[in-house]
Design a protein around this motif. Structure first.
Motif, PDB file in Angstrom:
ATOM      1  N   ALA A   1      26.050  50.474  40.530  1.00 13.18           N
ATOM      2  CA  ALA A   1      26.238  50.991  42.134  1.00 13.18           C
ATOM      3  C   ALA A   1      27.633  50.634  42.312  1.00 13.18           C
ATOM      4  N   GLU A   2      28.241  49.679  41.899  1.00 11.00           N
ATOM      5  CA  GLU A   2      29.808  49.459  42.307  1.00 11.00           C
ATOM      6  C   GLU A   2      30.448  50.224  41.518  1.00 11.00           C
ATOM      7  N   MET A   3      30.280  50.390  40.176  1.00 12.61           N
ATOM      8  CA  MET A   3      30.827  51.423  39.322  1.00 12.61           C
ATOM      9  C   MET A   3      30.793  52.737  39.851  1.00 12.61           C
ATOM     10  N   GLN A   4      29.787  53.334  40.416  1.00 17.67           N
ATOM     11  CA  GLN A   4      29.727  54.593  41.144  1.00 17.67           C
ATOM     12  C   GLN A   4      30.711  54.647  41.953  1.00 17.67           C
ATOM     13  N   SER A   5      30.514  53.734  42.876  1.00 20.06           N
ATOM     14  CA  SER A   5      31.635  53.711  44.159  1.00 20.06           C
ATOM     15  C   SER A   5      33.020  53.727  44.008  1.00 20.06           C
ATOM     16  N   ALA A   6      33.316  53.115  42.556  1.00 21.06           N
ATOM     17  CA  ALA A   6      34.700  53.231  41.876  1.00 21.06           C
ATOM     18  C   ALA A   6      35.004  54.716  41.625  1.00 21.06           C
TER      19      ALA A   6
ATOM     20  N   ASP B   1      45.190  55.968  50.853  1.00 20.36           N
ATOM     21  CA  ASP B   1      43.875  55.556  51.195  1.00 20.36           C
ATOM     22  C   ASP B   1      43.206  55.202  49.660  1.00 20.36           C
ATOM     23  N   GLN B   2      43.720  55.885  48.582  1.00 19.30           N
ATOM     24  CA  GLN B   2      43.020  55.565  47.397  1.00 19.30           C
ATOM     25  C   GLN B   2      43.121  54.223  46.827  1.00 19.30           C
ATOM     26  N   PHE B   3      44.629  53.936  46.986  1.00 17.07           N
ATOM     27  CA  PHE B   3      45.007  52.431  46.647  1.00 17.07           C
ATOM     28  C   PHE B   3      44.160  51.598  47.236  1.00 17.07           C
ATOM     29  N   GLN B   4      43.911  51.888  48.593  1.00 20.84           N
ATOM     30  CA  GLN B   4      43.070  50.798  49.397  1.00 20.84           C
ATOM     31  C   GLN B   4      41.645  50.735  48.906  1.00 20.84           C
ATOM     32  N   ALA B   5      41.179  52.037  48.687  1.00 21.82           N
ATOM     33  CA  ALA B   5      39.803  52.151  48.299  1.00 21.82           C
ATOM     34  C   ALA B   5      39.624  51.203  46.816  1.00 21.82           C
ATOM     35  N   LEU B   6      40.454  51.595  46.034  1.00 18.40           N
ATOM     36  CA  LEU B   6      40.667  51.162  44.678  1.00 18.40           C
ATOM     37  C   LEU B   6      40.741  49.396  44.527  1.00 18.40           C
ATOM     38  N   THR B   7      41.582  48.931  45.819  1.00 10.70           N
ATOM     39  CA  THR B   7      41.671  47.676  45.915  1.00 10.70           C
ATOM     40  C   THR B   7      40.304  46.817  46.415  1.00 10.70           C
TER      41      THR B   7
ATOM     42  N   ASP C   1      37.676  46.984  43.597  1.00  8.70           N
ATOM     43  CA  ASP C   1      38.196  45.884  42.734  1.00  8.70           C
ATOM     44  C   ASP C   1      37.914  44.323  43.407  1.00  8.70           C
ATOM     45  N   ALA C   2      38.240  44.222  44.424  1.00 13.73           N
ATOM     46  CA  ALA C   2      37.766  42.877  45.098  1.00 13.73           C
ATOM     47  C   ALA C   2      36.179  42.659  44.891  1.00 13.73           C
ATOM     48  N   ARG C   3      35.349  43.793  45.432  1.00 13.14           N
ATOM     49  CA  ARG C   3      33.941  43.528  45.204  1.00 13.14           C
ATOM     50  C   ARG C   3      33.412  43.713  43.820  1.00 13.14           C
ATOM     51  N   PHE C   4      34.090  44.052  42.754  1.00 20.93           N
ATOM     52  CA  PHE C   4      33.695  44.146  41.544  1.00 20.93           C
ATOM     53  C   PHE C   4      33.784  42.730  40.913  1.00 20.93           C
ATOM     54  N   HIS C   5      34.952  42.126  41.037  1.00 17.91           N
ATOM     55  CA  HIS C   5      35.267  40.791  40.713  1.00 17.91           C
ATOM     56  C   HIS C   5      34.242  39.755  41.304  1.00 17.91           C
ATOM     57  N   ALA C   6      34.179  40.075  42.798  1.00 16.57           N
ATOM     58  CA  ALA C   6      33.079  39.066  43.395  1.00 16.57           C
ATOM     59  C   ALA C   6      31.780  39.093  42.770  1.00 16.57           C
ATOM     60  N   LEU C   7      31.432  40.499  42.563  1.00 18.81           N
ATOM     61  CA  LEU C   7      30.164  40.643  42.089  1.00 18.81           C
ATOM     62  C   LEU C   7      29.602  39.818  40.974  1.00 18.81           C
ATOM     63  N   ILE C   8      30.656  39.992  39.954  1.00 18.56           N
ATOM     64  CA  ILE C   8      30.549  39.197  38.616  1.00 18.56           C
ATOM     65  C   ILE C   8      30.259  37.774  38.904  1.00 18.56           C
ATOM     66  N   ALA C   9      31.391  37.369  39.645  1.00 17.48           N
ATOM     67  CA  ALA C   9      31.267  35.766  40.017  1.00 17.48           C
ATOM     68  C   ALA C   9      30.146  35.526  40.572  1.00 17.48           C
ATOM     69  N   SER C  10      29.376  36.208  41.484  1.00 18.47           N
ATOM     70  CA  SER C  10      28.216  36.101  41.946  1.00 18.47           C
ATOM     71  C   SER C  10      27.016  36.120  40.943  1.00 18.47           C
ATOM     72  N   ILE C  11      27.093  37.002  40.151  1.00 16.84           N
ATOM     73  CA  ILE C  11      25.830  36.988  39.066  1.00 16.84           C
ATOM     74  C   ILE C  11      26.133  35.933  37.867  1.00 16.84           C
TER      75      ILE C  11
ATOM     76  N   HIS D   1      36.945  48.179  33.997  1.00 15.36           N
ATOM     77  CA  HIS D   1      35.840  47.560  34.802  1.00 15.36           C
ATOM     78  C   HIS D   1      34.527  48.255  34.003  1.00 15.36           C
ATOM     79  N   ASP D   2      34.723  49.451  33.542  1.00 14.06           N
ATOM     80  CA  ASP D   2      33.562  50.013  32.686  1.00 14.06           C
ATOM     81  C   ASP D   2      33.230  49.366  31.565  1.00 14.06           C
ATOM     82  N   VAL D   3      34.169  48.790  30.975  1.00  7.58           N
ATOM     83  CA  VAL D   3      33.812  48.064  29.615  1.00  7.58           C
ATOM     84  C   VAL D   3      32.985  46.747  30.195  1.00  7.58           C
ATOM     85  N   ILE D   4      33.651  46.096  31.018  1.00  9.33           N
ATOM     86  CA  ILE D   4      33.247  44.861  31.370  1.00  9.33           C
ATOM     87  C   ILE D   4      31.799  44.964  31.948  1.00  9.33           C
ATOM     88  N   ALA D   5      31.459  45.928  32.825  1.00 12.88           N
ATOM     89  CA  ALA D   5      30.570  46.306  33.347  1.00 12.88           C
ATOM     90  C   ALA D   5      29.236  46.683  32.273  1.00 12.88           C
ATOM     91  N   LYS D   6      29.599  47.371  31.210  1.00 16.69           N
ATOM     92  CA  LYS D   6      28.721  47.990  30.131  1.00 16.69           C
ATOM     93  C   LYS D   6      28.235  46.276  29.278  1.00 16.69           C
TER      94      LYS D   6
END
Lengths: 258, 258
Positions: free
Chosen positions: A124-129, A139-145, A148-158, A218-223
């Motif tokens: 889901a997070e990769m989809q949002s990316a 706004d794009q940079f902000q959205a990407l930022t 990014d924050a959510r992605f890394h936090a998610l992995i730390a959480s997992i 991110h895709d590589v990491i997620a995969k």
DNA sequence: AAATACTATTTCGTATAGTATTTTCAATAT
DNA sequence: ATATTGAAAATACTATACGAAATAGTATTT
């Protein structure tokens, strides 16, 4: 039989507040720091802030105390609060070194421990990316930022280690990096006559080019995590952080040179 | 020749306060958590605390907000603050895993970067450890705990990476471990008839035996850093944390079993 | 020009009042 | 007996006003 007073006094009986004001104020002030409404290094007057946000001083003080613990606001006794300065080049490098210590390990663990819930969340997070890439302008940079924050936090959480996840969150690295980016941008705008030109280049480099690159990484990491390939996840995370370091280094240098 | 005015004008005037009340209150409350004056998991009544410390609510609220960011106090909106629970076994293991990620690296860096100031500080800290060993009773464990906290923080500081040093400090691991120790002790005291006997054994094991062992391990680390032998420093720190994990594990297990 | 004195501003803490929400606990209903 | 309900009490939260103390800025004097 008297009419129920409590019912008549609160006819609609609105749903109980789930959060308290001071928490909202905390988020608001953090947001103001995030997008330079409170500039790095500038003084923060409790009174003025309370008036501006239309609340009393009490919740503002609590919010500022928490932000101080977070390292986003600095307190000088009897002189007041001020937003922390932008990252120095050393702090910038230190931060990335720290991330290299914990995040590759977190990715490795995440690959080992991930369950279906985690895999779904990652997808889901990769989809949002991908959605974020469609946005244009600042706004794009902000959205990407934010992705990014959510992605890394998610992995730390997992990864399952709360200490690691907390320590990552408390770096607030996405906030610091975004501030660097914004400051750099503002600096360029106010710069010489070629400002506009440079800015355009900058936009393209950082937002489109760099954004797509970061998401590919991110895709590589997620995969790797979804495949439960722990070694690949570690390696990919390590490479991504170093790549990210290289992407942001020019901005960090430019600001410190200024 | 006039008497130095700055000297004559200022001496009467009392020295300006270097800290504000809310900072003192913060330290006081942290101290109260440290030694179970505020028990793990217990509610913290702001009013009562303000009265007890003889201050108004304002500084208490600021202190609690900071303690919440520290993870020492948990806030439930509209229900109030409570001291965090003791470390679960999982949290205990997570915490040590986290330390293994950053502290061996910190020791290695410290060995590479240490200067004469750092060497002097390390020697002084080891001297204070020897002094702590001479203390008897419960105070000894506290003294050793405080030395331990300072020692590890010092190395993180010498490593030169502020992010790493901050993240270590924010674990408040010495506080959590001391609380585990105290809770275990209290549990034993209230336990069965053999309580006293077990307690004595416990004291000997944890305070004298374990204390001397920990300090021996610190000595190895300190020497490696002073010799600027980075690999040895890393290895010694790694071994020390694992050794410390083994020393505290029984207490963590006992508490969680209860 | 430098030191001093004065004023203004700001921070910090106190005190208090009022509202919202939770908690307690006893009475009632199931 | 258990569960539900509902008022009363306790507590958390916010607002507001005030005063003491320190800092910052300005004016005055030497």
């Amino acid at each position: 039989m008297p009419i129920k007073k409590s019912a008549s006094a609160r006819p609609v009986k609105r749903t109980p507040r789930r959060s308290v004001l001071s928490d909202e104020i905390y988020e608001m002030i953090k947001r103001m720091i995030f997008d330079h409404e409170i500039a790095p290094g500038s003084r923060v007057n409790i009174d003025a802030l309370a008036v501006q946000l239309d609340v009393s001083q009490t919740p503002v003080r609590e919010a500022l105390a928490r932000l101080e613990s977070d390292g986003l606001i600095a307190k000088e006794p009897l002189k007041g609060y001020k937003a922390t300065d932008l990252l120095s080049l050393k702090e910038f490098n230190d931060l990335f070194q720290f991330r290299l210590l914990i995040e590759p390990w977190a990715a490795e663990q995440a690959a080992k421990l991930v369950d279906n819930t985690g895999k779904t969340a990652l997808k889901a997070e990769m989809q949002s990316a991908k959605t974020a890439l469609k946005i244009s302008g600042d706004d794009q940079f902000q959205a990407l930022t934010e992705h990014d924050a959510r992605f890394h936090a998610l992995i730390a959480s997992i990864s399952g280690n709360q200490s690691v996840a907390d320590s990552y969150e408390r770096t607030h690295c996405h906030l610091h990096l975004f501030r660097l980016f914004m400051a750099n941008k503002l600096h360029l705008i106010e710069g010489e006559s070629r400002a506009k030109f440079v800015q355009d280049l900058f936009d393209e480099y950082y937002q489109v080019g760099s954004g797509q690159l970061a998401i590919k990484e991110h895709d590589v990491i997620a995969k790797a995590i979804i495949d439960q390939n722990s070694k690949a996840a570690r390696t990919a995370m390590h490479a991504h952080i170093e790549s990210s370091l290289r992407r942001f280094a020019p901005a960090a240098q430019a600001i410190n040179k200024k």
